[in-house]
Design an enzyme around this catalytic site. Structure first.
Site, short mmCIF file in Angstrom:
data_model
loop_
_atom_site.label_atom_id
_atom_site.label_comp_id
_atom_site.label_asym_id
_atom_site.label_seq_id
_atom_site.Cartn_x
_atom_site.Cartn_y
_atom_site.Cartn_z
CE LYS A 1 -0.75 0.25 5.04
NZ LYS A 1 -0.11 1.57 5.28
CG ASP A 2 3.47 2.19 2.90
OD1 ASP A 2 2.33 2.67 3.04
OD2 ASP A 2 4.14 1.73 3.85
NE ARG B 1 -7.21 3.89 3.31
CZ ARG B 1 -7.51 3.20 4.40
NH1 ARG B 1 -8.76 2.83 4.63
NH2 ARG B 1 -6.57 2.88 5.27
NE ARG B 2 -6.33 3.42 8.32
CZ ARG B 2 -5.09 3.00 8.56
NH1 ARG B 2 -4.20 3.83 9.10
NH2 ARG B 2 -4.72 1.77 8.27
NE ARG C 1 3.88 10.27 9.68
CZ ARG C 1 4.92 10.89 9.15
NH1 ARG C 1 4.87 12.19 8.89
NH2 ARG C 1 6.04 10.24 8.87
NE ARG D 1 1.11 5.51 12.99
CZ ARG D 1 0.67 5.66 11.75
NH1 ARG D 1 -0.58 5.35 11.44
NH2 ARG D 1 1.45 6.10 10.79
CB CYS E 1 -0.04 10.07 0.06
SG CYS E 1 -0.07 9.59 1.78
#
Length: 306
Positions: free
Chosen positions: A82-83, A130-131, A148, A154, A241
């Site tokens: 996904k990155d 997106r979230r 971040r 996190r 992104c």
């Protein structure tokens, strides 16, 4: 070892887990092969005080690894797929896509089980646009805060009381033995993950036949088809992104089924589309869903004319 295969990887716990996982698969497939890790710190790892979307996106996690391969200090690089940018830099190719893990997002909280359980105005941490778009669509009352750092950081911020809940990827939590922290899954098709979330990709120098041959046994074609459709949709939208785009593809009895959305992180507006396609044509399916999104006005959210 003269013929050791060198894996470039970020130094985060999750990146190292993924690289070690690939190393173990390579050793199992090629018992005589020496495998070494080349841990590196990328620009994306160094800049942690600003949202990724403001500093160039997730491609910042790849550049130093690609330089190491270009300079023959490493042979392959292991990434969370996904990155990986939708278009690779010239001279590089994806040599294998591993079988996908859980693609869903995870709702993580110490006091609440589900997103709907959060009180009015609760603080939710995520740096993903997106979230954020999907959170605003479901709960416009929430106070969304940037988040971040690596998975451990996190979780520590959540435990410190900085947030009432955070949203992370299920796959990352499970790989680092934090599955117990998942209070509930944010599941497709109602909630969509990032394109290729949960999949690991192995990048190498394009045209290196020896490396391509070594990677071939690790490739999972079913995963490659599904994430290929998701990435084709994102690529056709010219997504990055900086724009909330989500996609999820599954295999069905008749082929592939792809769900996609484009959102607005500020307002929570979501544009959705889905379609079915043939197993052997994931790119065509991705492009059809992208066109359907554009026909509904996604171009406006993407900053594109028309």
């Amino acid at each position: 070892m003269k013929h050791a295969l060198r894996i470039a990887t970020r130094k985060s716990a999750l990146a190292l887990w993924q690289a070690e996982h690939v190393a173990a698969l390579l050793r199992a497939a090629h018992p005589q092969l020496g495998v070494e890790l080349v841990p590196m710190t990328t620009r994306g790892d160094r800049i942690v005080d600003r949202p990724l979307a403001d500093i160039g996106g997730k491609g910042l996690f790849l550049k130093e690894l690609e330089v190491a391969m270009h300079e023959h200090r490493a042979d392959v690089a292991v990434h969370s797929f996904k990155d990986v940018p939708m278009l690779l830099e010239p001279g590089f190719a994806i040599g294998a896509v591993l079988e996908r893990a859980d693609a869903a997002d995870a709702f993580v909280s110490n006091a609440f089980v589900r997103l709907d359980d959060l009180p009015q105005g609760a603080r939710v941490g995520t740096s993903s646009l997106r979230r954020q778009a999907q959170l605003r669509a479901q709960r416009p009352d929430l106070h969304l805060l940037d988040l971040r750092g690596n998975v451990n950081t996190r979780l520590a911020k959540l435990d410190n009381g900085d947030y009432d809940a955070i949203v992370l990827a299920c796959a990352g939590l499970e790989r680092l033995a934090f599955a117990a922290r998942i209070r509930s899954r944010l599941d497709p098709p109602h909630w969509l993950p990032a394109a290729a979330q949960g999949a690991i990709a192995i990048e190498h120098r394009d045209g290196d036949a020896r490396i391509a041959e070594l990677l071939a046994p690790l490739h999972d074609e079913a995963t490659a088809r599904s994430v290929g459709a998701e990435r084709a949709m994102t690529r056709h939208l010219q997504g990055s992104c900086q724009v909330p785009i989500a996609a999820f593809c599954i295999e069905t009895e008749i082929g592939l089924h792809l769900s996609g959305l484009v959102g607005d992180a500020a307002t929570g507006r979501l544009i959705r589309a889905e379609d079915d396609g043939q197993l052997e044509a994931p790119d065509a399916l991705g492009e059809r869903v992208a066109r359907a999104l554009l026909e509904q006005g996604a171009g406006e959210l993407l900053g594109r004319p028309g």
